[in-house]
Design a protein around this motif. Structure first.
Motif, mmCIF file in Angstrom:
data_model
loop_
_atom_site.group_PDB
_atom_site.id
_atom_site.type_symbol
_atom_site.label_atom_id
_atom_site.label_comp_id
_atom_site.label_asym_id
_atom_site.label_seq_id
_atom_site.Cartn_x
_atom_site.Cartn_y
_atom_site.Cartn_z
ATOM 1 N N UNK A 223 0.840 -1.188 0.000
ATOM 2 C CA UNK A 223 0.000 0.000 0.000
ATOM 3 C C UNK A 223 0.877 1.241 0.000
ATOM 4 N N UNK A 224 0.566 2.276 -0.717
ATOM 5 C CA UNK A 224 -0.547 2.385 -1.666
ATOM 6 C C UNK A 224 -0.234 1.680 -2.970
ATOM 7 N N UNK A 225 -1.171 0.942 -3.503
ATOM 8 C CA UNK A 225 -0.983 0.108 -4.683
ATOM 9 C C UNK A 225 -1.316 0.890 -5.943
ATOM 10 N N UNK A 226 -0.412 0.861 -6.924
ATOM 11 C CA UNK A 226 -0.684 1.498 -8.201
ATOM 12 C C UNK A 226 -1.010 0.463 -9.261
ATOM 13 N N UNK A 227 -0.105 -0.465 -9.495
ATOM 14 C CA UNK A 227 -0.347 -1.509 -10.468
ATOM 15 C C UNK A 227 0.535 -2.712 -10.162
ATOM 16 N N UNK A 228 0.264 -3.798 -10.863
ATOM 17 C CA UNK A 228 1.022 -5.034 -10.674
ATOM 18 C C UNK A 228 1.558 -5.472 -12.020
ATOM 19 N N UNK A 229 2.830 -5.779 -12.059
ATOM 20 C CA UNK A 229 3.465 -6.240 -13.287
ATOM 21 C C UNK A 229 4.068 -7.620 -13.071
ATOM 22 N N UNK A 230 4.128 -8.370 -14.154
ATOM 23 C CA UNK A 230 4.930 -9.584 -14.182
ATOM 24 C C UNK A 230 6.127 -9.298 -15.088
ATOM 25 N N UNK A 231 7.316 -9.638 -14.577
ATOM 26 C CA UNK A 231 8.544 -9.490 -15.340
ATOM 27 C C UNK A 231 9.111 -10.882 -15.624
ATOM 28 N N UNK A 232 9.775 -11.015 -16.769
ATOM 29 C CA UNK A 232 10.502 -12.230 -17.116
ATOM 30 C C UNK A 232 11.992 -11.907 -17.079
ATOM 31 N N UNK A 233 12.751 -12.751 -16.375
ATOM 32 C CA UNK A 233 14.191 -12.546 -16.300
ATOM 33 C C UNK A 233 14.903 -13.790 -16.811
ATOM 34 N N UNK B 243 9.542 -6.370 -18.609
ATOM 35 C CA UNK B 243 8.119 -6.344 -18.277
ATOM 36 C C UNK B 243 7.300 -7.148 -19.278
ATOM 37 N N UNK B 244 6.407 -8.037 -18.754
ATOM 38 C CA UNK B 244 5.523 -8.850 -19.601
ATOM 39 C C UNK B 244 4.120 -8.261 -19.655
ATOM 40 N N UNK C 17 4.665 3.890 -14.961
ATOM 41 C CA UNK C 17 5.695 3.706 -15.982
ATOM 42 C C UNK C 17 6.568 2.496 -15.659
ATOM 43 N N UNK C 18 6.862 1.649 -16.660
ATOM 44 C CA UNK C 18 7.709 0.486 -16.401
ATOM 45 C C UNK C 18 9.153 0.914 -16.181
ATOM 46 N N UNK C 19 9.866 0.107 -15.436
ATOM 47 C CA UNK C 19 11.303 0.323 -15.310
ATOM 48 C C UNK C 19 12.010 -0.577 -16.323
ATOM 49 N N UNK C 20 13.022 -0.015 -16.975
ATOM 50 C CA UNK C 20 13.804 -0.740 -17.964
ATOM 51 C C UNK C 20 15.157 -1.055 -17.337
ATOM 52 N N UNK C 21 15.540 -2.321 -17.387
ATOM 53 C CA UNK C 21 16.728 -2.787 -16.677
ATOM 54 C C UNK C 21 17.908 -3.038 -17.598
ATOM 55 N N UNK C 22 19.104 -2.826 -17.059
ATOM 56 C CA UNK C 22 20.312 -3.295 -17.711
ATOM 57 C C UNK C 22 20.503 -4.773 -17.440
ATOM 58 N N UNK C 23 21.591 -5.342 -17.943
ATOM 59 C CA UNK C 23 21.829 -6.774 -17.796
ATOM 60 C C UNK C 23 22.678 -7.130 -16.580
ATOM 61 N N UNK C 24 22.979 -6.174 -15.751
ATOM 62 C CA UNK C 24 23.585 -6.467 -14.467
ATOM 63 C C UNK C 24 25.102 -6.454 -14.451
ATOM 64 N N UNK C 25 25.632 -6.225 -13.254
ATOM 65 C CA UNK C 25 27.064 -6.349 -12.977
ATOM 66 C C UNK C 25 27.226 -7.391 -11.882
ATOM 67 N N UNK C 26 27.991 -8.433 -12.167
ATOM 68 C CA UNK C 26 28.214 -9.491 -11.182
ATOM 69 C C UNK C 26 29.487 -9.178 -10.414
ATOM 70 N N UNK C 27 29.315 -8.906 -9.126
ATOM 71 C CA UNK C 27 30.414 -8.430 -8.295
ATOM 72 C C UNK C 27 30.702 -9.434 -7.187
ATOM 73 N N UNK C 28 31.954 -9.850 -7.081
ATOM 74 C CA UNK C 28 32.381 -10.759 -6.009
ATOM 75 C C UNK C 28 33.416 -10.055 -5.154
ATOM 76 N N UNK C 29 33.225 -10.112 -3.848
ATOM 77 C CA UNK C 29 34.163 -9.508 -2.900
ATOM 78 C C UNK C 29 34.822 -10.633 -2.106
ATOM 79 N N UNK C 30 36.127 -10.737 -2.234
ATOM 80 C CA UNK C 30 36.840 -11.825 -1.559
ATOM 81 C C UNK C 30 37.415 -11.384 -0.217
#
Lengths: 113, 116
Positions: A28-38, A46-47, B103-116
């Protein structure tokens, strides 16, 4: 506390079969629900998107449903293909400045031939 | 149109070292975000920005700093890396939109980080 819970954690199905993934949320407050594919090694994509007033939305073989009263959503995949193997993440948008999101942990789907 | 580009894709650090992760978007988005993704958990917001020159803390900001000197770039810094910061880091961007949260969020393909 804002939470998104998904089930099952993982799923294996045969190519051509259907499956349904579940999502329960307390946000809350809820705007919308998305399904994403990774896909493995990639960022989420976003799907589907549904507002609280919508109860179903399709994108090809993917159909998402939303029950705002029970705060549950599902993603149904029809006639699965090997390329559907991925993590499917349920994401709720908060209706607040900044377009912030609350993510579920995802369901890992493996489609095998 | 590249979308959201993250560099580097992989990095291994020793405890105590510092580094900067770079994120660039070519969609003229107002908002940008840094997340970390750990096994069995949803993505968690580290810091975000609602415009050039602005930054704000997210859910897990400790140990990280950010800067947004240009609209298209968002930098994430680790001041003194710790093993607990081993993770996959994702950058995302979105339009502000007329309706909050639509508005949807658009993602990059990530950075894989390892800390030894």
């Amino acid at each position: 506390k804002n939470q998104v819970e998904q089930s099952p954690q993982s799923l294996i199905i045969l190519e051509g079969k259907n499956c349904t993934l579940q999502c329960n949320y307390t946000v809350s407050p809820f705007s919308n629900l998305r399904w994403y594919k990774q896909d493995t090694g990639r960022g989420p994509v976003s799907l589907t998107i549904m507002t609280f007033s919508e109860n179903t939305k399709s994108n090809g073989r993917y159909t998402a449903t939303l029950d705002a009263d029970t705060k549950q959503s599902s993603l149904h995949i029809t006639a699965s293909q090997l390329s559907d193997s991925a993590s499917y993440i349920c994401v709720v948008s908060l209706m607040e400045y900044g377009n912030k999101l609350v993510f579920g942990a995802g369901t890992i789907l493996r489609v095998k031939s | 149109n590249a979308g959201v580009t993250q560099t580097p894709k992989f990095r291994v650090l020793k405890t105590g070292q510092s580094m900067t992760l770079l994120c660039a978007q070519d969609m003229n988005h107002e908002y940008m975000y840094w997340y970390r993704q750990d096994p069995g958990m949803g993505l968690r917001l580290i810091h975000y920005s609602v415009g050039e020159g602005t930054t704000a803390k997210g859910e897990v900001p400790d140990g990280y700093n950010v800067s947004r000197l240009k609209k298209q770039n968002f930098l994430l810094g680790l001041e003194s890396a710790a093993p607990s910061q081993t993770s996959v880091y994702f950058c995302a961007s979105s339009y502000r939109g007329a309706i909050l949260g639509d508005q949807p969020q658009h993602f990059g393909d990530g950075t894989r980080l390892s800390i030894l």
